[in-house]
Design a protein around this motif. Structure first.
Motif, PDB file in Angstrom:
ATOM      1  N   GLY A  68       0.840  -1.210   0.000  1.00 22.45           N
ATOM      2  CA  GLY A  68       0.000   0.000   0.000  1.00 22.45           C
ATOM      3  C   GLY A  68       0.868   1.251   0.000  1.00 22.45           C
ATOM      4  O   GLY A  68       0.629   2.196  -0.767  1.00 22.45           O
ATOM      5  N   GLU A  69       1.907   1.231   0.832  1.00 22.40           N
ATOM      6  CA  GLU A  69       2.794   2.403   0.887  1.00 22.40           C
ATOM      7  C   GLU A  69       3.507   2.594  -0.455  1.00 22.40           C
ATOM      8  O   GLU A  69       3.635   3.710  -0.960  1.00 22.40           O
ATOM      9  CB  GLU A  69       3.813   2.250   2.020  1.00 22.40           C
ATOM     10  CG  GLU A  69       3.181   2.581   3.362  1.00 22.40           C
ATOM     11  CD  GLU A  69       3.943   1.995   4.557  1.00 22.40           C
ATOM     12  OE1 GLU A  69       5.100   1.551   4.382  1.00 22.40           O
ATOM     13  OE2 GLU A  69       3.349   1.980   5.653  1.00 22.40           O
TER      14      GLU A  69
ATOM     15  N   THR B 259      -3.963  -0.074 -10.214  1.00 26.30           N
ATOM     16  CA  THR B 259      -4.411  -1.033  -9.187  1.00 26.30           C
ATOM     17  C   THR B 259      -3.897  -2.440  -9.511  1.00 26.30           C
ATOM     18  O   THR B 259      -3.638  -3.232  -8.605  1.00 26.30           O
ATOM     19  CB  THR B 259      -5.945  -1.047  -9.035  1.00 26.30           C
ATOM     20  OG1 THR B 259      -6.547  -1.345 -10.292  1.00 26.30           O
ATOM     21  CG2 THR B 259      -6.472   0.275  -8.526  1.00 26.30           C
TER      22      THR B 259
ATOM     23  N   ALA C  59      -0.457  -2.592  -8.157  1.00 30.66           N
ATOM     24  CA  ALA C  59      -0.477  -2.654  -6.689  1.00 30.66           C
ATOM     25  C   ALA C  59      -0.909  -4.039  -6.205  1.00 30.66           C
ATOM     26  O   ALA C  59      -0.325  -4.605  -5.271  1.00 30.66           O
ATOM     27  CB  ALA C  59      -1.420  -1.581  -6.133  1.00 30.66           C
TER      28      ALA C  59
ATOM     29  N   VAL D  91       1.067  -6.847  -3.913  1.00 36.42           N
ATOM     30  CA  VAL D  91       0.542  -7.472  -2.685  1.00 36.42           C
ATOM     31  C   VAL D  91       0.776  -8.982  -2.729  1.00 36.42           C
ATOM     32  O   VAL D  91       1.276  -9.587  -1.783  1.00 36.42           O
ATOM     33  CB  VAL D  91      -0.973  -7.192  -2.511  1.00 36.42           C
ATOM     34  CG1 VAL D  91      -1.571  -8.068  -1.413  1.00 36.42           C
ATOM     35  CG2 VAL D  91      -1.230  -5.724  -2.226  1.00 36.42           C
TER      36      VAL D  91
ATOM     37  N   GLU E 286      -6.837  -6.447   2.288  1.00 36.38           N
ATOM     38  CA  GLU E 286      -6.088  -5.781   1.217  1.00 36.38           C
ATOM     39  C   GLU E 286      -6.844  -4.550   0.680  1.00 36.38           C
ATOM     40  O   GLU E 286      -6.265  -3.473   0.525  1.00 36.38           O
ATOM     41  CB  GLU E 286      -5.871  -6.796   0.085  1.00 36.38           C
ATOM     42  CG  GLU E 286      -5.235  -6.217  -1.147  1.00 36.38           C
ATOM     43  CD  GLU E 286      -5.177  -7.221  -2.305  1.00 36.38           C
ATOM     44  OE1 GLU E 286      -5.784  -8.308  -2.198  1.00 36.38           O
ATOM     45  OE2 GLU E 286      -4.511  -6.903  -3.301  1.00 36.38           O
TER      46      GLU E 286
ATOM     47  N   VAL F 109      -6.806  -1.691   3.270  1.00 30.57           N
ATOM     48  CA  VAL F 109      -5.453  -1.127   3.471  1.00 30.57           C
ATOM     49  C   VAL F 109      -5.016  -0.311   2.244  1.00 30.57           C
ATOM     50  O   VAL F 109      -4.495   0.801   2.383  1.00 30.57           O
ATOM     51  CB  VAL F 109      -4.426  -2.253   3.756  1.00 30.57           C
ATOM     52  CG1 VAL F 109      -3.001  -1.743   3.676  1.00 30.57           C
ATOM     53  CG2 VAL F 109      -4.700  -2.878   5.112  1.00 30.57           C
ATOM     54  N   LEU F 110      -5.254  -0.837   1.057  1.00 29.15           N
ATOM     55  CA  LEU F 110      -4.821  -0.101  -0.136  1.00 29.15           C
ATOM     56  C   LEU F 110      -5.605   1.201  -0.307  1.00 29.15           C
ATOM     57  O   LEU F 110      -5.039   2.233  -0.665  1.00 29.15           O
ATOM     58  CB  LEU F 110      -4.899  -0.982  -1.390  1.00 29.15           C
ATOM     59  CG  LEU F 110      -3.532  -1.566  -1.759  1.00 29.15           C
ATOM     60  CD1 LEU F 110      -2.969  -2.452  -0.694  1.00 29.15           C
ATOM     61  CD2 LEU F 110      -3.568  -2.299  -3.072  1.00 29.15           C
TER      62      LEU F 110
ATOM     63  N   SER G 158      -4.199   3.645   2.164  1.00 27.89           N
ATOM     64  CA  SER G 158      -2.881   4.169   1.785  1.00 27.89           C
ATOM     65  C   SER G 158      -2.996   5.261   0.729  1.00 27.89           C
ATOM     66  O   SER G 158      -2.345   6.287   0.830  1.00 27.89           O
ATOM     67  CB  SER G 158      -1.980   3.069   1.220  1.00 27.89           C
ATOM     68  OG  SER G 158      -1.905   2.024   2.123  1.00 27.89           O
TER      69      SER G 158
END
Ligand code: HEM
Length: 451
Positions: free
Chosen positions: A124-125, A146, A149, A153, A408, A411-412, A415
């Motif tokens: 996420g960061e 996405t 990302a 993950v 997930e 959190v994403l 972030s």
């Protein structure tokens, strides 16, 4: 902009089989008539088999929960995926599937899921760091972001590798090539051909499948060596590869593990990427909700125990999964005769379960096509969540990664929304189309500003 978020136009009530197939090839969603949003059951007759879409919660319960062994996954659907996925848990049935789930499931159980949290946070960061507003305010395509990302993950939680790793990069790029050459939902699998009709794969499909499998084999063999040396990180791969089947005491062989890694990557990354992209689109479209989420996540500083406090973010994500379920339809095959709503279902019939239609069923949901994350606190929302909501399927064959995906998603979103604001672009409303996952026909374009 229309009052409701984008919904594909339904086809006219009556069309010829030929026209239906042509529409189907283009997109399964717009190939269906509007009446499926209020029907409990519908029958499709084809020259080679019958298929039935069931939207009645009691029947869905019957197929997925009460008698799942009598309704295994349809072989037709697996056909397009086999070169890549081999005998992965997504495709198998019967005893093989049961054994695979006994080994895989413990890695995704509550307590152990917590161990994946640092990997998800790190991805996420990294996603927030990669986002860069364009100086002249030009829009950006969100699904590509996405997708990157979500791939990050999976690599971090499965193999403790960031997406920048050389092999991870190669796998990610080859997967894209695979999907271009062989769209994941092999439409041929739905198209009414006889079972003996051979399925042809393009040589490009076979080549990329071989390449992906050889890269994953390398990762799996390296991991086996680390496990033997006692120096393996405690990630999902190690957990799965060291868990013996409680019945037989055996662990996965390398080739069985390669099949599973391929599906974790595919099922875990395509779906989450689609869900996140649609959520960001919906937040851009409904800025009041975007502000509520931004306010909620501004206080989140990456503690696992604070995740449960991000209620608005979770409700928004659930609502996006309702309107744009990444897996729009699932197919099972009847292996015995049954009677559904007074209709005889013969052996060999295909049973279509459609999260897409179920989630927008107008006899079940209040405001079925509207975006309303507060619905989950209402009586109607609560009862529909139990009976008419299945983004992860349900019963013993429920998505192995459901709990993981919910963490997930939240959190994403936290972030990226801590640092950025998303805005829609005029005349670029995304058009949902369904392959294996629900994607936008020409991508999802948004403007990104720093907060
Ligand atoms: C928003 C994200 C996700 C959604 C909406 C989703 C949805 C689903 C659905 C609907 C199925 C059932 C398909 C069928 O029966 O035909 C499924 C199966 C599966 N999913 Fe997910 N999934 C997501 C994320 C993940 C993640 C992150 C993983 C793994 C890390 C994962 C692993 C799997 C596996 C292994 C199966 C096969 C289970 C079986 O057949 O026994 N999924 N998923």
């Amino acid at each position: 902009m229309t009052a409701i978020p984008p919904k594909p136009k339904a086809r006219p009530e009556r069309v010829s089989l030929f026209r239906y197939l042509r529409l189907f090839r283009r997109d399964i969603l717009s190939a269906q008539p509007a009446k499926l949003y209020r029907a409990w059951m519908a029958e499709f007759r084809t020259p080679f088999f019958r298929s039935y879409m069931i939207n009645d919660p009691k029947l869905i319960q019957e197929v997925l929960k009460a008698r799942p062994d009598e309704f295994p996954k349809s072989e037709r659907i697996g056909a397009g995926l086999r070169p890549l996925l081999g005998d992965s848990v997504f495709l198998t049935n019967g005893e093989t599937w049961k054994r695979q789930r006994r080994i895989i499931d413990p890695a995704f159980e509550g307590g152990r899921l917590r161990d994946t949290f640092p990997g998800i946070m790190a991805a996420g960061e990294a996603a927030a760091q990669r986002l860069e507003p364009i100086a002249d305010g030009s829009p950006q395509e969100i699904e590509a972001l996405t997708s990157h990302a979500a791939a990050d993950v999976i690599f971090r939680t499965l193999f403790s590798l960031p997406i920048e790793d050389k092999i991870a990069q190669q796998v990610f790029h080859e997967f894209r090539a695979y999907q271009r050459s062989q769209p994941i939902l092999n439409l041929a699998a739905f198209i009414p051909g006889p079972r003996w009709m051979p399925r042809f794969f393009k040589s490009e499909t076979r080549r990329t499948a071989r390449k992906i499998r050889s890269l994953i084999t390398q990762l799996t063999q390296d991991r086996l060596a680390l496990i033997a040396a006692g120096t393996a990180p405690d990630d999902l791969a190690t957990k799965i590869m060291t868990t013996p089947d409680p019945k037989t005491g055996e662990t996965f062989t390398v080739s069985e593990m390669v099949d599973q890694v391929a599906i974790f990557f595919l099922a875990g990354h395509e779906t989450s990427a689609s869900a996140l992209a649609w959520t960001l689109y919906l937040l851009a479209r409904y800025p009041d909700w975007q502000e509520k989420v931004a306010a909620e996540v501004s206080g989140f500083d990456g503690n696992f125990s604070d995740l449960s406090k991000l209620k608005v973010t979770r409700d928004v994500f659930r609502e996006a999964l309702r309107l744009y379920p990444p897996v729009p339809m699932m197919v099972r095959e009847a292996t015995s005769r049954s009677t559904f709503r007074n209709r005889l279902i013969r052996r060999g019939a295909q049973i279509v379960l459609s999260p897409w239609h179920m989630h927008r069923h107008n006899r079940l949901w209040d405001n079925p096509d509207g975006f309303d994350p507060s619905r989950w606190d209402t009586e109607n929302g609560k009862s529909c969540a139990r009976d008419a909501y299945m983004p992860f399927s349900s019963g013993p064959r429920v998505c192995s990664g459901a709990g993981f995906a919910m963490i997930e998603g939240v959190v994403l979103l936290a972030s990226v929304l801590q640092d950025f604001e998303f805005k829609t672009v005029e005349n670029r409303e995304p058009i949902p189309v369904a392959y294996l996952t629900v994607r936008a026909k020409n991508g999802i374009w948004l403007r990104i500003n720093r907060r």
